[in-house]
Design a protein around this motif. Structure first.
Motif, PDB file in Angstrom:
ATOM      1  N   LEU A   1      -5.656   8.910 -11.282  1.00  0.00           N
ATOM      2  CA  LEU A   1      -7.062   8.586 -11.509  1.00  0.00           C
ATOM      3  C   LEU A   1      -7.203   7.544 -12.615  1.00  0.00           C
ATOM      4  CD1 LEU A   1      -9.971   9.356 -10.621  1.00  0.00           C
ATOM      5  CD2 LEU A   1     -10.022  10.882 -12.604  1.00  0.00           C
ATOM      6  N   GLU A   2      -6.384   7.658 -13.639  1.00  0.00           N
ATOM      7  CA  GLU A   2      -6.407   6.664 -14.712  1.00  0.00           C
ATOM      8  C   GLU A   2      -6.020   5.285 -14.183  1.00  0.00           C
ATOM      9  OE1 GLU A   2      -4.312   5.798 -19.075  1.00  0.00           O
ATOM     10  OE2 GLU A   2      -4.030   7.730 -18.072  1.00  0.00           O
ATOM     11  N   ALA A   3      -5.048   5.247 -13.266  1.00  0.00           N
ATOM     12  CA  ALA A   3      -4.659   3.972 -12.656  1.00  0.00           C
ATOM     13  C   ALA A   3      -5.809   3.396 -11.837  1.00  0.00           C
ATOM     14  CB  ALA A   3      -3.429   4.169 -11.775  1.00  0.00           C
ATOM     15  N   MET A   4      -6.496   4.244 -11.075  1.00  0.00           N
ATOM     16  CA  MET A   4      -7.660   3.791 -10.310  1.00  0.00           C
ATOM     17  C   MET A   4      -8.717   3.194 -11.231  1.00  0.00           C
ATOM     18  SD  MET A   4      -8.296   6.809  -7.484  1.00  0.00           S
ATOM     19  CE  MET A   4      -9.709   5.975  -6.771  1.00  0.00           C
ATOM     20  N   GLN A   5      -8.974   3.883 -12.337  1.00  0.00           N
ATOM     21  CA  GLN A   5      -9.984   3.416 -13.283  1.00  0.00           C
ATOM     22  C   GLN A   5      -9.587   2.066 -13.885  1.00  0.00           C
ATOM     23  OE1 GLN A   5     -13.074   5.183 -14.381  1.00  0.00           O
ATOM     24  NE2 GLN A   5     -13.353   3.019 -14.873  1.00  0.00           N
ATOM     25  N   SER A   6      -8.322   1.917 -14.242  1.00  0.00           N
ATOM     26  CA  SER A   6      -7.854   0.660 -14.839  1.00  0.00           C
ATOM     27  C   SER A   6      -8.012  -0.500 -13.861  1.00  0.00           C
ATOM     28  CB  SER A   6      -6.393   0.796 -15.270  1.00  0.00           C
ATOM     29  OG  SER A   6      -6.250   1.777 -16.279  1.00  0.00           O
TER      30      SER A   6
ATOM     31  N   GLU B   1      -7.859  -2.256  -2.490  1.00  0.00           N
ATOM     32  CA  GLU B   1      -7.559  -1.335  -1.393  1.00  0.00           C
ATOM     33  C   GLU B   1      -6.474  -0.339  -1.799  1.00  0.00           C
ATOM     34  OE1 GLU B   1      -9.160  -1.103   1.331  1.00  0.00           O
ATOM     35  OE2 GLU B   1     -10.332  -2.952   1.371  1.00  0.00           O
ATOM     36  N   ALA B   2      -5.491  -0.800  -2.555  1.00  0.00           N
ATOM     37  CA  ALA B   2      -4.427   0.099  -3.014  1.00  0.00           C
ATOM     38  C   ALA B   2      -4.985   1.161  -3.954  1.00  0.00           C
ATOM     39  CB  ALA B   2      -3.328  -0.702  -3.709  1.00  0.00           C
ATOM     40  N   ALA B   3      -5.929   0.765  -4.813  1.00  0.00           N
ATOM     41  CA  ALA B   3      -6.565   1.745  -5.697  1.00  0.00           C
ATOM     42  C   ALA B   3      -7.284   2.815  -4.882  1.00  0.00           C
ATOM     43  CB  ALA B   3      -7.543   1.042  -6.638  1.00  0.00           C
ATOM     44  N   SER B   4      -7.963   2.401  -3.820  1.00  0.00           N
ATOM     45  CA  SER B   4      -8.651   3.374  -2.965  1.00  0.00           C
ATOM     46  C   SER B   4      -7.661   4.290  -2.253  1.00  0.00           C
ATOM     47  CB  SER B   4      -9.526   2.640  -1.941  1.00  0.00           C
ATOM     48  OG  SER B   4     -10.555   1.906  -2.587  1.00  0.00           O
ATOM     49  N   GLU B   5      -6.479   3.753  -1.909  1.00  0.00           N
ATOM     50  CA  GLU B   5      -5.455   4.578  -1.260  1.00  0.00           C
ATOM     51  C   GLU B   5      -4.992   5.718  -2.168  1.00  0.00           C
ATOM     52  OE1 GLU B   5      -4.022   4.823   1.674  1.00  0.00           O
ATOM     53  OE2 GLU B   5      -5.114   3.181   2.620  1.00  0.00           O
ATOM     54  N   LEU B   6      -5.134   5.533  -3.475  1.00  0.00           N
ATOM     55  CA  LEU B   6      -4.697   6.585  -4.400  1.00  0.00           C
ATOM     56  C   LEU B   6      -5.516   7.861  -4.245  1.00  0.00           C
ATOM     57  CD1 LEU B   6      -3.950   4.659  -7.725  1.00  0.00           C
ATOM     58  CD2 LEU B   6      -2.366   5.408  -5.939  1.00  0.00           C
ATOM     59  N   ARG B   7      -6.714   7.750  -3.680  1.00  0.00           N
ATOM     60  CA  ARG B   7      -7.515   8.964  -3.468  1.00  0.00           C
ATOM     61  C   ARG B   7      -6.747   9.970  -2.618  1.00  0.00           C
ATOM     62  NH1 ARG B   7     -12.316  11.549  -3.329  1.00  0.00           N
ATOM     63  NH2 ARG B   7     -12.855  12.657  -1.409  1.00  0.00           N
ATOM     64  N   ARG B   8      -6.097   9.488  -1.575  1.00  0.00           N
ATOM     65  CA  ARG B   8      -5.340  10.407  -0.718  1.00  0.00           C
ATOM     66  C   ARG B   8      -4.196  11.052  -1.498  1.00  0.00           C
ATOM     67  NH1 ARG B   8      -2.497   9.173   5.167  1.00  0.00           N
ATOM     68  NH2 ARG B   8      -1.201  11.037   5.204  1.00  0.00           N
ATOM     69  N   SER B   9      -3.510  10.262  -2.323  1.00  0.00           N
ATOM     70  CA  SER B   9      -2.421  10.821  -3.126  1.00  0.00           C
ATOM     71  C   SER B   9      -2.944  11.864  -4.105  1.00  0.00           C
ATOM     72  CB  SER B   9      -1.705   9.697  -3.888  1.00  0.00           C
ATOM     73  OG  SER B   9      -1.082   8.801  -2.992  1.00  0.00           O
TER      74      SER B   9
ATOM     75  N   TYR C   1      -0.067  -6.618   3.576  1.00  0.00           N
ATOM     76  CA  TYR C   1       1.283  -6.512   3.017  1.00  0.00           C
ATOM     77  C   TYR C   1       1.225  -6.237   1.517  1.00  0.00           C
ATOM     78  CZ  TYR C   1       5.764  -8.096   1.140  1.00  0.00           C
ATOM     79  OH  TYR C   1       6.946  -8.178   0.444  1.00  0.00           O
ATOM     80  N   ALA C   2       0.377  -6.979   0.807  1.00  0.00           N
ATOM     81  CA  ALA C   2       0.246  -6.759  -0.635  1.00  0.00           C
ATOM     82  C   ALA C   2      -0.270  -5.352  -0.923  1.00  0.00           C
ATOM     83  CB  ALA C   2      -0.693  -7.802  -1.239  1.00  0.00           C
ATOM     84  N   GLU C   3      -1.206  -4.874  -0.109  1.00  0.00           N
ATOM     85  CA  GLU C   3      -1.724  -3.514  -0.304  1.00  0.00           C
ATOM     86  C   GLU C   3      -0.611  -2.480  -0.190  1.00  0.00           C
ATOM     87  OE1 GLU C   3      -4.625  -0.264   1.919  1.00  0.00           O
ATOM     88  OE2 GLU C   3      -4.759  -2.371   2.474  1.00  0.00           O
ATOM     89  N   ALA C   4       0.249  -2.640   0.809  1.00  0.00           N
ATOM     90  CA  ALA C   4       1.349  -1.691   0.982  1.00  0.00           C
ATOM     91  C   ALA C   4       2.297  -1.733  -0.214  1.00  0.00           C
ATOM     92  CB  ALA C   4       2.103  -1.997   2.273  1.00  0.00           C
ATOM     93  N   CYS C   5       2.627  -2.932  -0.680  1.00  0.00           N
ATOM     94  CA  CYS C   5       3.539  -3.065  -1.823  1.00  0.00           C
ATOM     95  C   CYS C   5       2.914  -2.496  -3.095  1.00  0.00           C
ATOM     96  CB  CYS C   5       3.903  -4.529  -2.035  1.00  0.00           C
ATOM     97  SG  CYS C   5       4.911  -5.245  -0.714  1.00  0.00           S
ATOM     98  N   LEU C   6       1.634  -2.762  -3.303  1.00  0.00           N
ATOM     99  CA  LEU C   6       0.953  -2.262  -4.496  1.00  0.00           C
ATOM    100  C   LEU C   6       0.787  -0.746  -4.444  1.00  0.00           C
ATOM    101  CD1 LEU C   6      -1.696  -5.113  -4.727  1.00  0.00           C
ATOM    102  CD2 LEU C   6       0.050  -4.624  -6.455  1.00  0.00           C
ATOM    103  N   THR C   7       0.472  -0.217  -3.270  1.00  0.00           N
ATOM    104  CA  THR C   7       0.362   1.236  -3.122  1.00  0.00           C
ATOM    105  C   THR C   7       1.694   1.903  -3.427  1.00  0.00           C
ATOM    106  OG1 THR C   7      -1.372   1.003  -1.439  1.00  0.00           O
ATOM    107  CG2 THR C   7      -0.205   3.106  -1.521  1.00  0.00           C
TER     108      THR C   7
END
Length: 214
Positions: free
Chosen positions: A148-153, A123-131, A89-95
């Motif tokens: 990508l900057e968000a993933m890095q942070s 997990e949400a950071a990893s989901e950004l790869r698809r975006s 649930y948190a992953e979905a909200c954070l994504t």
């Protein structure tokens, strides 16, 4: 000496029956939360945000009930099925927040403990790869760089959370996975940017070349 044994036994049976009912309810709620969260993430990647919000609202109600069950029976608060549901649930909200450029919800806002929240953040950071890959295909490179900057942070933060796994729920494994996804995504984006610059240089060169006689 055992005059009250039957009374004690009845009280114990009643309490175990109550806990068993709560356990069955918690199992059903956890499965529902995981399913709804997965559907919400799929909707987010399709930019179907109304659908995602509907799924998240349903999941939010189930998570709130899970929290109530945890308060009524603390034994269930640390169980795997409960923490898995909280993490999903948190992953979905954070994504949703990351993709839409919104502030990240805090653990207490989601009614999720810190350990599943931290793993959900990874997990949400990893989901950004698809975006990012979707944005690459649409030539929206400025969005790619922001994501990508968000993933890095997020990776930089998670890498500093140096506490025992008992407190963080195995965060090291999640952080290692984020690092791998981040490196692969940065490589893909770097290649795309180089190709874009090369194409721009070729177009400029073509404009400078003399036109052949008609």
């Amino acid at each position: 000496m055992t005059e009250n044994l039957e009374q004690v036994a009845e009280e114990i049976r009643a309490e175990l029956a109550r806990q068993d009912r709560l356990r069955e309810e918690a199992l059903l709620l956890s499965r529902s939360v995981i399913r709804l969260s997965a559907l919400a993430i799929r909707a987010i990647h399709r930019a179907a945000f109304d659908d995602a919000e509907t799924r998240l609202a349903e999941a939010r109600e189930a998570v709130a009930r899970l929290d109530e069950i945890g308060q009524a029976c603390p034994l269930f608060q640390a169980t795997g099925f409960t923490s898995d549901a909280q993490k999903e649930y948190a992953e979905a909200c954070l994504t949703d927040a990351l993709v839409r450029g919104r502030p990240l919800p805090r653990p207490e806002e989601l009614r999720v403990p810190i350990a599943p929240y931290l793993n959900a953040l990874g997990e949400a950071a990893s989901e950004l790869r698809r975006s990012i890959l979707d944005a690459l295909r649409a030539d929206r490179l400025e969005i790619c760089e922001a994501l990508l900057e968000a993933m890095q942070s997020i990776y930089d933060f998670l890498a500093t959370v140096d506490y025992p796994d008992a407190l963080t729920g195995g965060l090291r494994r999640t952080t290692d996975n984020v690092r791998r996804v981040l490196e692969n995504t940065r490589g893909d984006l770097t290649t795309a940017l180089r190709q874009q610059r090369l194409q721009e240089e070729l177009r400029r060169l073509e404009r400078r070349l003399p036109q052949p006689p008609s």
